[in-house]
Design an enzyme around this catalytic site. Structure first.
Site, short mmCIF file in Angstrom:
data_model
loop_
_atom_site.label_atom_id
_atom_site.label_comp_id
_atom_site.label_asym_id
_atom_site.label_seq_id
_atom_site.Cartn_x
_atom_site.Cartn_y
_atom_site.Cartn_z
N CYS A 1 0.84 -1.21 0.00
CA CYS A 1 0.00 0.00 0.00
C CYS A 1 0.87 1.25 0.00
O CYS A 1 1.57 1.53 0.96
CB CYS A 1 -0.90 -0.06 1.23
SG CYS A 1 -1.68 1.48 1.70
N CYS B 1 0.20 3.77 2.76
CA CYS B 1 0.68 3.20 4.04
C CYS B 1 2.17 3.51 4.23
O CYS B 1 2.61 3.78 5.35
CB CYS B 1 0.47 1.69 4.08
SG CYS B 1 -1.25 1.18 3.97
#
Length: 105
Positions: A30, A33
């Protein structure tokens, strides 16, 4: 560095803590993230001894992500006395996370 939290340790580390607990639900693949990760690590260093700051890899640990309705990552939940005190979805400035902790101290 933020503490690695797993499904096996979540109950003890997060729900039974007497301090505020910040939990970053993330995954290695991600992109956003990876933007939040260094911020969470900074918050972890700054609040050492005052709050617990950890990360849950949702690919490896799905139980609590599902339990708390984490559908998008990164999602950062702040717990106090085993209850969710705040929820932040997506990338946010560091101040958003520190304000959430400060409100519980």
């Amino acid at each position: 560095m933020a503490l690695e939290i797993t499904d096996a340790t979540f109950d003890e580390v997060v729900l039974k803590s007497d301090k505020p607990v910040v939990v970053d639900f993330w995954a290695a693949w991600c992109g956003p993230c990876r933007m939040v990760g260094p911020i969470i690590d900074e918050v972890s260093s700054e609040y050492e001894g005052k709050a617990i700051v950890g990360k849950v890899d949702v690919d490896a640990n799905q139980e609590f992500a599902a339990k708390y309705g984490v559908r998008n990552i990164p999602t950062v939940l702040v717990f106090k006395n085993g209850e969710i005190a705040s929820r932040q979805v997506g990338v946010s400035p560091k101040k958003v996370y520190t304000d959430a902790i400060d409100a519980l101290l």
